[in-house]
Write an enzyme that holds these catalytic residues in place. Structure first.
Site, PDB file in Angstrom:
ATOM      1  N   LYS A 202      32.777  61.387   5.893  1.00 37.98           N
ATOM      2  CA  LYS A 202      31.714  60.645   6.575  1.00 37.98           C
ATOM      3  C   LYS A 202      30.946  59.751   5.599  1.00 37.98           C
ATOM      4  O   LYS A 202      30.195  58.867   6.014  1.00 37.98           O
ATOM      5  CB  LYS A 202      30.753  61.611   7.268  1.00 37.98           C
TER       6      LYS A 202
ATOM      7  N   GLN B 281      25.561  64.399   8.823  1.00 38.75           N
ATOM      8  CA  GLN B 281      25.267  63.146   9.516  1.00 38.75           C
ATOM      9  C   GLN B 281      24.072  62.414   8.908  1.00 38.75           C
ATOM     10  O   GLN B 281      23.622  61.417   9.466  1.00 38.75           O
ATOM     11  CB  GLN B 281      24.983  63.429  10.995  1.00 38.75           C
TER      12      GLN B 281
ATOM     13  N   CYS C  42      31.599  68.656  19.672  1.00 39.98           N
ATOM     14  CA  CYS C  42      31.456  69.938  18.964  1.00 39.98           C
ATOM     15  C   CYS C  42      30.004  70.398  18.955  1.00 39.98           C
ATOM     16  O   CYS C  42      29.469  70.819  17.934  1.00 39.98           O
ATOM     17  CB  CYS C  42      31.992  69.840  17.539  1.00 39.98           C
TER      18      CYS C  42
END
Length: 406
Positions: free
Chosen positions: A225, A202, A364
């Site tokens: 991502k 992330q 998650c």
């Protein structure tokens, strides 16, 4: 100059409508959309150049091998690795962490050894360590966060004992957007002889990542991502750690010789890349990285910081909206609930009717949800193509949800 409207034209899907409304895509934390350059590269590879890599001597095989191996250098430069051979290419962060768990940690851990985690970790950075807990008797040591979502690096370092064998920590929380000072953790851990694995899933799309400056031993990225294809990714392994690792998967290019009574491994990093790799996916990831480099990670971060700050100001206009994670230096990831309103899934459905795509659920991150005392939140996560006007659309949809569910 960072022209977000021009950038948006690079992403074909952003021109479509959902439920009769222009698509507002705020689910980038789950998976980002793809620029046309990536889509075209994938199509071209399959239509004009496809062949398997490393094995053939014919033109197409040599061509694809060159294309594939060039991506290793692109990822190495993107992360500022000391050498491209510190990059193991794979299907993404989940495979990378499992590689460390089985190839590095399992051979050198025994019952009573400790792995330090934080309550913010994604399941991808929890489940492999539970495997070691179940199979070896390894102890998992959990580090808490402040009520605003901040993680004090000193808490992590204070938890180190003579039995600590690894620290595994996210660079950015996929739920709270918290930016973790992984450099401070890595420096302190190195002084104590403890390796550090950083889950960069992330982080790498939001900020410039320099693994040498961070000083970590392992750093994972996930291609889908990073505006690249699913099934692509990589892990940076400090060269001395890579030398300590055993193969995680067997077969294909990871071997040098195979006989009935003996076997020898290929040199790293190929030693850790068994079987036919995600060839075209990795080529697509290489193009995505080139795209990010063209825009400039500093410019992307400035744009997303402006989005974050604007979103903070607008969220304040929604009564009973409760944000999770309020640190000032967070990434553009917002998890929220509406107090007294319906479940996060219902809120997400109302937003979807207005064309706004957000994520709803536990993300998650079971231990973090337990820490927050929640079962689910909505999550809006921003990307390089999002705009302040889109944030306004989301706020209007949230106000509608609040009215509907009271």
């Amino acid at each position: 100059m960072y022209d977000v409207n021009e950038i948006r034209r690079d992403f074909p899907i952003l021109s479509r409508e959902v439920n009769g409304r222009p698509l507002v895509y705020f689910d980038n934390g789950a998976s980002a959309q793809k620029p046309r350059a990536v889509i075209d590269a994938i199509t071209h590879s399959y239509c004009q150049e496809y062949s398997n890599v490393h094995r053939g001597l014919h033109f197409l095989s040599n061509l694809m091998t060159d294309r594939y191996e060039a991506v290793r250098g692109k990822i190495g430069r993107f992360l500022n690795a000391a050498h491209e051979n510190e990059i193991v290419m794979n299907s993404g962060t989940t495979e990378g962490i499992n590689m460390v768990a089985y190839g590095w940690a399992m051979p050198r851990m025994e019952a009573g050894d400790e792995i330090i985690l934080t309550v913010m970790e994604h399941h991808a950075n929890i489940v492999p360590w539970h495997f070691l807990r179940e199979r070896l008797g390894v102890r998992l040591v959990w580090i808490d966060i402040d009520d605003d979502g901040h993680l004090d690096p000193q808490r992590v370092l204070d938890a180190i004992t003579p039995r600590t064998r690894l620290i595994a920590v996210s660079h950015v929380s996929n739920v709270l957007g918290t930016r973790v000072d992984v450099k401070a953790i890595s420096e302190g851990a190195r002084a104590r002889g403890v390796p550090v694995l950083v889950d960069g899933s992330q982080a790498a799309m939001h900020m410039r990542v320099d693994v040498r400056d961070i000083g970590c031993d392992f750093y994972t990225i996930t291609g889908h991502k990073l505006y690249g294809p699913s099934g692509s990714g990589a892990i940076y392994c400090r060269s001395e750690r890579m030398a300590e690792m055993s193969p995680f998967l067997g077969g294909g290019i990871m071997i040098k010789e195979v006989h009935k009574d003996r076997i020898s491994w290929n040199d790293p990093p190929l030693k850790f890349e068994a079987g036919t790799p995600p060839i075209v996916q990795m080529i697509g990831l290489g193009v995505a990285i080139e795209y990010l480099d063209t825009l400039g990670m500093a410019a992307i971060e400035r744009h997303e910081t402006a989005l974050r700050d604007y979103a903070v100001s607008r969220f304040g206009d929604v009564e009973r909206l409760r944000l999770q994670g309020t640190t000032s230096d967070k990434a553009g990831i917002f998890s929220f609930t509406l107090e007294g309103a319906a479940h996060a899934h219902d809120i997400s459905t109302v937003l979807d009717k207005k064309g706004v795509a957000v994520r709803a659920g536990h993300h998650c991150a079971g231990p973090l949800m337990e820490r927050l005392g929640l079962t689910a939140t909505c999550r809006a996560s921003f990307g390089l193509y999002n705009t302040m006007d889109e944030i306004d659309v989301m706020i209007e949809a949230l106000e509608l949800a609040q009215d509907l569910f009271g």
